[in-house]
Design a protein around this motif. Sequence first.
Motif, PDB file in Angstrom:
ATOM      1  N   ASN A   1      28.996  74.075  -9.397  1.00  0.00           N
ATOM      2  CA  ASN A   1      29.645  74.994 -10.341  1.00  0.00           C
ATOM      3  C   ASN A   1      29.658  74.299 -11.703  1.00  0.00           C
ATOM      4  O   ASN A   1      30.451  73.391 -11.927  1.00  0.00           O
ATOM      5  CB  ASN A   1      31.070  75.285  -9.835  1.00  0.00           C
TER       6      ASN A   1
ATOM      7  N   LYS B   1      30.592  75.428 -14.479  1.00  0.00           N
ATOM      8  CA  LYS B   1      31.679  75.901 -15.351  1.00  0.00           C
ATOM      9  C   LYS B   1      31.120  76.169 -16.766  1.00  0.00           C
ATOM     10  O   LYS B   1      29.974  76.596 -16.885  1.00  0.00           O
ATOM     11  CB  LYS B   1      32.841  74.901 -15.340  1.00  0.00           C
TER      12      LYS B   1
ATOM     13  N   HIS C   1      37.706  82.010  -8.315  1.00  0.00           N
ATOM     14  CA  HIS C   1      37.924  80.592  -8.619  1.00  0.00           C
ATOM     15  C   HIS C   1      39.313  80.450  -9.262  1.00  0.00           C
ATOM     16  O   HIS C   1      39.741  81.330 -10.027  1.00  0.00           O
ATOM     17  CB  HIS C   1      36.835  80.073  -9.571  1.00  0.00           C
TER      18      HIS C   1
ATOM     19  N   GLU D   1      40.345  78.872 -11.692  1.00  0.00           N
ATOM     20  CA  GLU D   1      40.358  78.964 -13.163  1.00  0.00           C
ATOM     21  C   GLU D   1      40.266  80.423 -13.616  1.00  0.00           C
ATOM     22  O   GLU D   1      40.828  80.796 -14.649  1.00  0.00           O
ATOM     23  CB  GLU D   1      39.225  78.107 -13.754  1.00  0.00           C
TER      24      GLU D   1
ATOM     25  N   GLU E   1      39.585  75.271  -2.067  1.00  0.00           N
ATOM     26  CA  GLU E   1      39.728  74.368  -3.214  1.00  0.00           C
ATOM     27  C   GLU E   1      41.209  74.223  -3.568  1.00  0.00           C
ATOM     28  O   GLU E   1      41.757  75.057  -4.317  1.00  0.00           O
ATOM     29  CB  GLU E   1      38.992  74.946  -4.430  1.00  0.00           C
TER      30      GLU E   1
ATOM     31  N   ALA F   1      43.512  69.408  -6.561  1.00  0.00           N
ATOM     32  CA  ALA F   1      42.379  68.482  -6.417  1.00  0.00           C
ATOM     33  C   ALA F   1      41.228  68.816  -7.366  1.00  0.00           C
ATOM     34  O   ALA F   1      40.264  68.065  -7.466  1.00  0.00           O
ATOM     35  CB  ALA F   1      41.877  68.499  -4.977  1.00  0.00           C
ATOM     36  N   ILE F   2      41.336  69.944  -8.095  1.00  0.00           N
ATOM     37  CA  ILE F   2      40.214  70.369  -8.941  1.00  0.00           C
ATOM     38  C   ILE F   2      40.233  69.619 -10.271  1.00  0.00           C
ATOM     39  O   ILE F   2      41.190  69.727 -11.041  1.00  0.00           O
ATOM     40  CB  ILE F   2      40.253  71.890  -9.197  1.00  0.00           C
ATOM     41  N   GLY F   3      39.166  68.860 -10.503  1.00  0.00           N
ATOM     42  CA  GLY F   3      39.016  68.167 -11.778  1.00  0.00           C
ATOM     43  C   GLY F   3      40.046  67.082 -12.015  1.00  0.00           C
ATOM     44  O   GLY F   3      40.190  66.594 -13.138  1.00  0.00           O
TER      45      GLY F   3
ATOM     46  N   GLY G   1      36.927  70.253  -4.813  1.00  0.00           N
ATOM     47  CA  GLY G   1      38.045  69.554  -5.457  1.00  0.00           C
ATOM     48  C   GLY G   1      37.730  68.074  -5.500  1.00  0.00           C
ATOM     49  O   GLY G   1      37.935  67.360  -4.515  1.00  0.00           O
ATOM     50  N   SER G   2      37.160  67.652  -6.656  1.00  0.00           N
ATOM     51  CA  SER G   2      36.833  66.231  -6.877  1.00  0.00           C
ATOM     52  C   SER G   2      35.914  65.629  -5.812  1.00  0.00           C
ATOM     53  O   SER G   2      36.063  64.462  -5.448  1.00  0.00           O
ATOM     54  CB  SER G   2      38.118  65.403  -7.017  1.00  0.00           C
ATOM     55  N   VAL G   3      34.963  66.442  -5.313  1.00  0.00           N
ATOM     56  CA  VAL G   3      33.953  65.869  -4.412  1.00  0.00           C
ATOM     57  C   VAL G   3      32.992  65.050  -5.256  1.00  0.00           C
ATOM     58  O   VAL G   3      32.580  65.464  -6.340  1.00  0.00           O
ATOM     59  CB  VAL G   3      33.161  66.970  -3.654  1.00  0.00           C
TER      60      VAL G   3
ATOM     61  N   LEU H   1      31.729  72.736  -2.772  1.00  0.00           N
ATOM     62  CA  LEU H   1      31.623  73.392  -4.075  1.00  0.00           C
ATOM     63  C   LEU H   1      31.984  72.314  -5.092  1.00  0.00           C
ATOM     64  O   LEU H   1      33.105  71.811  -5.104  1.00  0.00           O
ATOM     65  CB  LEU H   1      32.575  74.595  -4.152  1.00  0.00           C
ATOM     66  N   ILE H   2      30.992  71.965  -5.907  1.00  0.00           N
ATOM     67  CA  ILE H   2      31.100  70.763  -6.722  1.00  0.00           C
ATOM     68  C   ILE H   2      31.211  71.146  -8.194  1.00  0.00           C
ATOM     69  O   ILE H   2      30.339  71.873  -8.695  1.00  0.00           O
ATOM     70  CB  ILE H   2      29.822  69.882  -6.543  1.00  0.00           C
ATOM     71  N   GLY H   3      32.213  70.627  -8.885  1.00  0.00           N
ATOM     72  CA  GLY H   3      32.370  70.902 -10.311  1.00  0.00           C
ATOM     73  C   GLY H   3      31.776  69.785 -11.148  1.00  0.00           C
ATOM     74  O   GLY H   3      30.563  69.688 -11.343  1.00  0.00           O
ATOM     75  N   GLY H   4      32.632  68.888 -11.622  1.00  0.00           N
ATOM     76  CA  GLY H   4      32.209  67.810 -12.520  1.00  0.00           C
ATOM     77  C   GLY H   4      30.955  67.066 -12.060  1.00  0.00           C
ATOM     78  O   GLY H   4      30.035  66.818 -12.863  1.00  0.00           O
TER      79      GLY H   4
HETATM   80  P1  PGA Z   1      35.667  69.498  -9.446  1.00  0.00           P
HETATM   81  O1  PGA Z   1      35.667  71.098  -9.480  1.00  0.00           O
HETATM   82  O2  PGA Z   1      34.599  69.078  -8.460  1.00  0.00           O
HETATM   83  O3  PGA Z   1      35.379  69.071 -10.847  1.00  0.00           O
HETATM   84  O4  PGA Z   1      37.021  69.080  -8.969  1.00  0.00           O
HETATM   85  C1  PGA Z   1      35.461  71.869  -8.338  1.00  0.00           C
HETATM   86  C2  PGA Z   1      35.538  73.341  -8.677  1.00  0.00           C
HETATM   87  O5  PGA Z   1      36.383  73.727  -9.488  1.00  0.00           O
HETATM   88  O6  PGA Z   1      34.761  74.162  -8.156  1.00  0.00           O
END
Ligand code: PGA
Length: 259
Positions: free
Chosen positions: A9, A11, A97, A99, A169, A173-175, A214-216, A234-237
């Motif tokens: 993701n 973002k 999501h 957000e 998620e 734990a997200i970001g 969440g911060s994977v 599901l990977i963000g950063g």
């Molecule tokens: P993150 O985000 O890996 O940066 O914690 C995950 C997400 O919001 O999908």
Amino acid sequence: MRKALVAGNWKMHGRITQNINLIDDLVKQLSPIKESVSVLVCPPLVYLNQVSGLLAEAGIEVGAQDVSRFEKDGAHTGDCSAEMLADIGVSYALVGHSERRSEHQDTDAVIALKLKNLLQVGIKPILCIGESLEQREEGTFEKVIADQISNAFSGLSVEELSNVILAYEPIWAIGTGKTASPDQAQAVHAYIRQMLASDYGSEFSEKVTILYGGSVKAANADQLFSQPDIDGGLIGGAALVSEEFTAICRAAATSPKNG
Ligand code: PGA
């Protein structure tokens, strides 16, 4: 057996040149493992066409980060419908999501409409669910998650739901760099599967893919993905850094569960 899925993701990140470089790296590094893991990237709406062009025949799918709640074309300034996403070859879309829930008033009722619109045009929705820190500490998180799922699924049959993917998620734990421990995440995934078995039948609950997000990162992916009910991430950063993202995909591809 459920095939592992890793979704990136992006973002609100990316630029034309940056996207070319990132996709170029991903295509090269992921090509040897593409049989063992499904990989998906979700760039911002404005880059969907560019990224799907870059990925043509690479075996990596493209997903949207959201969709309009309105089904038909019309006077909805700034919106993009599920039919439009399908028209440009998008195969997955994130829905709900946290957000979007917090910044754009995506209520459960709105999310249910979005889910339905995506399913109608054959796009696989990735429904994001998860509790806040307060709800975890109060101990209400299982009910919060169960309600998010049943409200989003309301009015849809088991057949219609067969293309849905879930992503647990936890908001805390997200970001934040604070990942749920593998045991904490597994416990929630097992709870979700059990809840789905009782509401929609065991055939559905055994088949549905449930991702953790969440911060994977590369350093914790192995342990998370080796849990029996965690089918990928599901990977963000970390999805913006090619070495990190490809290492996470490799962890999913080589998980002992994949045989
Ligand atoms: P993150 O985000 O890996 O940066 O914690 C995950 C997400 O919001 O999908």
